[in-house]
Scaffold this active site. Structure first.
Site, PDB file in Angstrom:
ATOM      1  N   ARG A   1     -12.406  -6.155 -21.645  1.00 32.86           N
ATOM      2  CA  ARG A   1     -12.082  -7.454 -21.058  1.00 32.86           C
ATOM      3  C   ARG A   1     -11.105  -8.195 -21.949  1.00 32.86           C
ATOM      4  NH1 ARG A   1     -16.491 -12.217 -20.033  1.00 32.86           N
ATOM      5  NH2 ARG A   1     -16.412 -12.278 -22.307  1.00 32.86           N
TER       6      ARG A   1
ATOM      7  N   THR B   1      -7.655 -13.787 -20.452  1.00 33.09           N
ATOM      8  CA  THR B   1      -7.619 -13.843 -18.982  1.00 33.09           C
ATOM      9  C   THR B   1      -8.969 -13.518 -18.352  1.00 33.09           C
ATOM     10  OG1 THR B   1      -7.016 -11.510 -18.749  1.00 33.09           O
ATOM     11  CG2 THR B   1      -5.216 -13.100 -19.045  1.00 33.09           C
TER      12      THR B   1
ATOM     13  N   ASP C   1     -23.027 -11.115 -27.551  1.00 32.01           N
ATOM     14  CA  ASP C   1     -22.218  -9.952 -27.198  1.00 32.01           C
ATOM     15  C   ASP C   1     -23.073  -8.692 -27.353  1.00 32.01           C
ATOM     16  OD1 ASP C   1     -20.433  -7.586 -27.757  1.00 32.01           O
ATOM     17  OD2 ASP C   1     -18.905  -9.086 -27.283  1.00 32.01           O
TER      18      ASP C   1
ATOM     19  N   ASP D   1     -21.625  -5.900 -29.700  1.00 32.37           N
ATOM     20  CA  ASP D   1     -21.712  -6.213 -31.120  1.00 32.37           C
ATOM     21  C   ASP D   1     -23.155  -6.121 -31.617  1.00 32.37           C
ATOM     22  OD1 ASP D   1     -19.029  -6.640 -31.102  1.00 32.37           O
ATOM     23  OD2 ASP D   1     -19.126  -8.816 -31.266  1.00 32.37           O
TER      24      ASP D   1
END
Length: 212
Positions: free
Chosen positions: A102, A106, A202, A205
């Site tokens: 991703r 944007t 995340d 992560d």
């Protein structure tokens, strides 16, 4: 698209520990695998089976076996952390991969790798992605599979935001895909960075300890 939220005390218990900021990466990986096994149990209710004659130590009888090998597709990289939990339940499943990243500016996904059969006609596919946030990556993967002929696609996510659910629903409803989405929780919303709130951070992560 059929939406299933797995409402079970063990799912809620493990998800609570998964969300905690203090949970270490090794524990996080273990919890993800355990949660996915529980979710996969619900997600495979429509898996195709056939009758099979067997002999027990007491007498002959008839049972069922999987009639084909399902295709499980983790979306790299975070979806890879869900693979063990799924194959623990369905060890005969074939595994394909789709790598999607991703753009943090944007919020749009791009495909950087794939390893899938060219023709998925008639195959039951299970897509693994821990976080359904904006829905870009999951919708992109579903569209990718549909272009190769897949019409039976079940997506398994740990957490989902309402915005992502609607995006995937819109895509599935506009195609010939018989789709299902199985999640452990529907969270409140997305923040300005496209992260699920309250979420768990995340997932990639926290699984692997490396920034993307």
């Amino acid at each position: 698209m059929e939406l299933r939220v797995v409402d079970h005390p063990l799912v809620a218990h493990k998800l609570t520990h998964l969300r905690e900021e203090s949970t270490s990466s090794p524990t996080f990986r273990l919890l993800v695998a355990e949660l996915v096994t529980l979710l996969a149990y619900e997600a495979t209710r429509q898996v195709r089976v056939e009758q099979a004659g067997i002999t027990t130590p007491v007498a002959p009888t008839t049972g069922v076996r999987l009639s084909e090998k399902p295709l499980v597709v983790p979306i790299l990289r975070a979806g890879l952390g869900m693979l063990e939990g799924f194959t623990r339940l369905v060890p005969t499943a074939e595994v394909g991969f789709v790598g999607m990243a991703r753009d943090e500016r944007t919020l749009k996904p791009t495909t950087y790798a794939e390893r899938l059969p060219h023709d998925l006609s008639g195959r039951q596919c299970y897509v693994l992605d821990p976080m359904l946030a904006t829905g870009g990556s999951l919708a992109g993967c579903v569209h990718f599979l549909a272009r190769r002929g897949a019409t039976d696609i079940t997506c398994i996510c740990l957490l989902a935001a309402p915005e992502g659910i609607e995006r995937v629903r819109g895509l599935m409803d506009s195609t010939d895909v018989d789709g299902r989405l199985v999640v452990a929780s529907i969270d409140e919303r997305l923040n300005e960075r496209g992260y699920i709130v309250p979420g768990l951070g995340d997932a990639g992560d926290r699984l692997y300890g490396l920034a993307e």
